[in-house]
Motif scaffolding. Structure first.
Motif, PDB file in Angstrom:
ATOM      1  N   ALA A 630     -66.521  74.222  16.460  1.00  0.00           N
ATOM      2  CA  ALA A 630     -65.567  75.181  17.004  1.00  0.00           C
ATOM      3  C   ALA A 630     -66.007  75.745  18.351  1.00  0.00           C
ATOM      4  N   TRP A 631     -67.302  75.642  18.675  1.00  0.00           N
ATOM      5  CA  TRP A 631     -67.788  76.275  19.906  1.00  0.00           C
ATOM      6  C   TRP A 631     -68.227  75.256  20.953  1.00  0.00           C
ATOM      7  N   ASP A 632     -68.002  73.983  20.683  1.00  0.00           N
ATOM      8  CA  ASP A 632     -68.454  72.937  21.607  1.00  0.00           C
ATOM      9  C   ASP A 632     -67.321  72.612  22.567  1.00  0.00           C
ATOM     10  N   ASP A 633     -67.279  73.305  23.720  1.00  0.00           N
ATOM     11  CA  ASP A 633     -66.187  73.113  24.669  1.00  0.00           C
ATOM     12  C   ASP A 633     -66.185  71.706  25.252  1.00  0.00           C
ATOM     13  N   GLY A 634     -67.382  71.103  25.450  1.00  0.00           N
ATOM     14  CA  GLY A 634     -67.439  69.758  26.010  1.00  0.00           C
ATOM     15  C   GLY A 634     -66.793  68.746  25.088  1.00  0.00           C
ATOM     16  N   THR A 635     -67.084  68.853  23.786  1.00  0.00           N
ATOM     17  CA  THR A 635     -66.473  67.938  22.836  1.00  0.00           C
ATOM     18  C   THR A 635     -64.973  68.155  22.766  1.00  0.00           C
ATOM     19  N   ALA A 636     -64.569  69.425  22.789  1.00  0.00           N
ATOM     20  CA  ALA A 636     -63.142  69.719  22.714  1.00  0.00           C
ATOM     21  C   ALA A 636     -62.400  69.145  23.909  1.00  0.00           C
ATOM     22  N   ALA A 637     -62.964  69.288  25.091  1.00  0.00           N
ATOM     23  CA  ALA A 637     -62.314  68.750  26.285  1.00  0.00           C
ATOM     24  C   ALA A 637     -62.235  67.231  26.231  1.00  0.00           C
ATOM     25  N   ALA A 638     -63.302  66.609  25.708  1.00  0.00           N
ATOM     26  CA  ALA A 638     -63.300  65.149  25.624  1.00  0.00           C
ATOM     27  C   ALA A 638     -62.239  64.650  24.660  1.00  0.00           C
ATOM     28  N   ALA A 639     -61.917  65.447  23.647  1.00  0.00           N
ATOM     29  CA  ALA A 639     -60.911  65.017  22.685  1.00  0.00           C
ATOM     30  C   ALA A 639     -59.511  65.095  23.249  1.00  0.00           C
ATOM     31  N   GLY A 640     -59.323  65.711  24.399  1.00  0.00           N
ATOM     32  CA  GLY A 640     -58.017  65.740  25.035  1.00  0.00           C
ATOM     33  C   GLY A 640     -57.253  67.003  24.742  1.00  0.00           C
ATOM     34  N   ALA A 641     -57.434  68.032  25.581  1.00  0.00           N
ATOM     35  CA  ALA A 641     -56.690  69.301  25.450  1.00  0.00           C
ATOM     36  C   ALA A 641     -56.849  69.902  24.070  1.00  0.00           C
ATOM     37  N   LEU A 642     -58.037  69.802  23.495  1.00  0.00           N
ATOM     38  CA  LEU A 642     -58.324  70.377  22.185  1.00  0.00           C
ATOM     39  C   LEU A 642     -59.129  71.645  22.371  1.00  0.00           C
ATOM     40  N   ALA A 643     -58.662  72.726  21.796  1.00  0.00           N
ATOM     41  CA  ALA A 643     -59.345  74.012  21.897  1.00  0.00           C
ATOM     42  C   ALA A 643     -59.541  74.579  20.501  1.00  0.00           C
ATOM     43  N   CYS A 644     -60.728  75.103  20.241  1.00  0.00           N
ATOM     44  CA  CYS A 644     -61.058  75.607  18.909  1.00  0.00           C
ATOM     45  C   CYS A 644     -61.660  76.999  19.007  1.00  0.00           C
ATOM     46  N   ASP A 645     -61.450  77.786  17.960  1.00  0.00           N
ATOM     47  CA  ASP A 645     -62.113  79.076  17.804  1.00  0.00           C
ATOM     48  C   ASP A 645     -62.390  79.276  16.321  1.00  0.00           C
ATOM     49  N   ASP A 646     -62.723  80.490  15.932  1.00  0.00           N
ATOM     50  CA  ASP A 646     -63.087  80.748  14.547  1.00  0.00           C
ATOM     51  C   ASP A 646     -61.913  80.583  13.589  1.00  0.00           C
ATOM     52  N   LEU A 647     -60.689  80.636  14.071  1.00  0.00           N
ATOM     53  CA  LEU A 647     -59.511  80.592  13.210  1.00  0.00           C
ATOM     54  C   LEU A 647     -58.881  79.209  13.117  1.00  0.00           C
ATOM     55  N   GLY A 648     -59.340  78.274  13.952  1.00  0.00           N
ATOM     56  CA  GLY A 648     -58.784  76.935  13.895  1.00  0.00           C
ATOM     57  C   GLY A 648     -58.807  76.249  15.234  1.00  0.00           C
TER      58      GLY A 648
END
Length: 742
Positions: A630-648
């Motif tokens: 949920a806190w890995d912004d690099g992985t989220a960006a690599a997945a394509g416009a994916l953003a995560c936080d504590d709620l999902g």
């Protein structure tokens, strides 16, 4: 001779009436006929009719195809048809075929329709006759049962119990159970009645929409639950000589143990697979080597093995009898050898456990050997059609399995090629003689066999296993002769002398052949790399390829090449397959998101749900999965416009928003904005905003889900939507959450 001594002039030869007509026609000037108004399609239709009439002797070969089509249509239904609706068309179609028997086209059309209906009815009756009681929810229980099978695997032991009783009367006991025991010390024998503490669960459904349906296979095999044991089994009564099936299973286990003792390690495990069909002892490295090199078919007792058993017995008995002059001159040695080979093949079928490829191989060997008894040749597609019809009539459900499809696809293609070559009078290496010609013909034959079998089975391999062995042809050219001339003859001889305790004298030769085959597999994989991962072929595409393949194999005239059209259509449908953007497991604990345009995935967890991860990766050609946190912004960006936080997490793709939430408050917040809302909790309030809404009850009831975020709009698929409402699918009304364990 005339009186003048000159030769009498004879009248010239008078041509026939047909010759005179041809001469007159040749003397006339060529005049082109006026253009007629015959439609082109009528001309094409007449040509097709003429070609069909020329192959009239091949028409009956379509009857098993129609029978299989009916079975396939039954298993593709979304719900169970009523028995009356399935049986009512049979007498009507039979009467229609009888009434139309004087008109070939109409008669065969009615007959094809009748066999399609017969196939569907046979599958329905098979389902109704299957009385498998399946567990509905997980449970801890003390289980009593009779040991029907013991599989010694590299890391554990798997037991199959029949006559199951749940001690204490905690609900209806499943028909049979399969349990994994980590203890290898106190292993019960086949036939023992034991009691053990076990965690039982229903047979698992597919882990991905359209995936392998283990639950359906378990239903038809009478398996009602799976699980694992805790502690040692308690022996209630020792095994006795009971049913024939238990006696055969015990014999298979003893032979496998003898082979493993004499040939330790992977060599003994492969020997047990080749001789008695026991593959539980194969470790993952050995299975991967055979699979990646395209030699996995050697581990399944099929046509090659049955042919070698029958051929070895036939040749050995015939040679032995020919060495006795009194017998060779006064007795039909060839027919005696055929009888011995037939009896030996039947014994080998029983010893191997009678899996589908072995059944098919035995039926074909039996027909060939019977043809020897009546001095006939029997290698033809009619033989294959007879074997297919017999197997499907006994077990219609095997049509959906990889074993049946791969086995018959290879055999149909090989026999069709052989028939075509023989029909056209082809000869190989016609200018060579003696041993050189035989050697060249054998090498060419193995190469052609490998190429044809690889091409014929490729659609089914991609559908079931999503992989293609790059070095399969080369590996088969090297390994098949080893199996044919060293491994199997030594194994058959070892099996014959095993009652005398002399197998140790022969098994080293079998071990050498197996070791050489393993070396071939390793080297080929080293040269070509592991199997290439591919996307799964859709069911409609596979059906089109099957129809085209049957068309190519059955017809002999130019009409056969029309079969390339459905084959091409199946390939085109395969190209339309696209991996989903998001996958989520039935328990909501595992999520995978595809990297946009990269063919790779990120997953929410790399520790739990190991089996589901492996199935997802294999199905969509993913070698490695990156952990999504949920806190890995690099992985989220690599997945394509994916953003995560504590709620999902939220995923934006093609102008659409998918929201994956873990709490009720987050679901309410995203309800208005999301196009697709996935909640791993129950949503108890109205949420009309998303086009697709899935929450925890949907996941538990319908299984794993797949989502596509396409420009035309979002799309969803689930395990249950693919399976429908069938007897092997748990009833949603009686569904109980896995969390409600007893």
């Amino acid at each position: 001779m005339s009186s003048t001594g000159t030769r009498e002039a004879r009248p010239p030869h008078t041509p026939s009436v047909a010759g005179q007509a041809e001469a007159r026609a040749a003397a006339l000037p060529v005049v082109l006929p006026p253009a007629r108004s015959a439609p082109f399609r009528r001309t094409v239709g007449r040509s097709i009719v003429r070609l069909l009439a020329a192959d009239r002797a091949r028409w009956p070969l379509w009857l098993p195809v129609a029978f299989a089509t009916g079975i396939g249509l039954y298993f593709g239904l979304p719900s169970e048809p009523p028995l009356a609706a399935a049986l009512a068309p049979l007498p009507v179609l039979a009467a229609a075929a009888w009434a139309l028997r004087r008109w070939d086209g109409a008669f065969w059309a009615a007959l094809i329709a009748l066999f399609i209906a017969l196939g569907g009815s046979a599958a329905l009756l098979r389902t109704l006759a299957t009385n498998t009681v399946m567990l509905t929810h997980p449970v801890w229980a003390d289980v009593e049962g009779v040991v029907e099978r013991v599989e010694r695997r590299p890391e554990d032991v798997r037991l199959t119990l029949g006559e199951v009783v749940l001690v204490g009367g905690r609900g209806t006991a499943p028909s049979r159970v399969r349990l994994v025991s980590r203890s290898r010390e106190a292993v019960p024998a086949i036939g023992d009645r034991v009691r053990l503490r076990a965690r039982l669960t229903p047979p698992p459904p597919p882990s991905v929409p359209g995936g392998f349906d283990f639950q359906r296979g378990a239903f038809f095999d009478g398996l009602g639950a799976v699980g694992f044991t805790v502690g040692q089994p308690v022996l209630l009564s020792a095994g006795e000589a009971g049913s024939v099936s238990l006696s055969v299973a015990a014999l298979r286990a003893r032979i496998a143990d003898r082979l493993s003792e004499t040939l330790p390690g992977p060599t003994g495990a492969v020997a047990a697979a080749l001789i008695v069909g026991e593959r539980a002892g194969l470790d993952e490295a050995t299975q991967a080597a055979f699979r990646d090199s395209g030699l996995a078919h050697l581990l399944a007792i099929s046509g090659l093995h049955m042919g070698l058993v029958a051929g070895t017995l036939f040749a050995g008995v015939r040679l032995a009898l020919c060495l006795i002059p009194g017998v060779a001159l006064r007795r039909p040695v060839k027919k005696i050898a055929a009888c011995v080979a037939l009896a030996g093949s039947a014994a080998y079928l029983v010893l191997a456990g009678a899996p589908v490829p072995t059944q098919r191989a035995f039926l074909m060997a039996a027909v060939v050997l019977s043809a020897v008894l009546v001095d006939r040749e029997a290698v033809s597609l009619r033989l294959v059609a007879l074997a297919a019809f017999a197997v499907l009539a006994i077990r219609p459900d095997v049509l959906t399995g990889a074993s049946f499809q791969l086995s018959f696809a290879a055999v149909v293609a090989l026999v069709a090629v052989y028939e075509t070559w023989r029909f056209q009078g082809g000869r190989l290496t016609g200018g060579l003689g003696g041993w050189l010609m035989r050697a060249v013909r054998y090498v060419v034959g193995v190469a052609v066999t490998s190429i044809v079998a690889t091409l014929a089975t490729a659609p089914f391999v991609t559908f079931h296993f999503q992989a293609i062995a790059l070095g399969g042809i080369l590996a088969n050219m090297l390994a098949v002769p080893l199996t044919a001339f060293v491994t199997m003859p030594a194994g058959i001889l070892a099996l014959l002398v095993m009652p005398l305790g002399a197998e140790a004298l022969v098994l080293p030769a079998m071990g050498w052949g197996i070791d050489a085959t393993l070396s071939v597999a390793d080297r080929v994989v080293g040269w070509t790399g592991p199997s290439a991962a591919v996307y799964p072929q859709p069911v409609s595409g596979l059906a089109a390829v099957c129809l085209g393949g049957c068309w190519l194999a059955i017809w002999r005239s130019r009409l056969r090449w029309l079969g390339l059209l459905p084959v091409a259509a199946g390939g085109a449908l395969w190209l339309t397959v696209t991996p989903p953007d998001v996958l989520i497991s039935a328990d909501g604990e595992l999520t995978a998101v595809s990297r946009s345009g990269e063919g790779q995935w990120v997953v929410s967890d790399t520790r739990g749900n190991r089996f589901a991860r492996s199935v997802w990766a294999r199905r969509w050609g993913v070698e490695d999965a990156v952990t999504l946190t949920a806190w890995d912004d690099g992985t989220a960006a690599a997945a394509g416009a994916l953003a995560c936080d504590d709620l999902g997490c939220t995923l934006r793709r093609n102008g659409l928003l998918l929201s994956l939430v873990t709490g009720h408050e987050a679901a309410l917040e995203d309800c208005a904005a999301a196009d697709v809302l996935i909640a791993v909790v129950r949503i108890r309030t109205d949420c009309a905003g998303p086009s697709i809404l899935v929450h925890s009850p949907d996941l538990r009831r319908d299984g794993a889900h797949a989502f596509w975020l396409e420009r035309a709009g979002p799309r969803m698929d689930s395990v249950r939507s693919r399976r429908g409402d069938r007897p092997w699918v748990p009833d949603p009304a009686g569904f109980k959450s896995p969390a409600a364990d007893e």
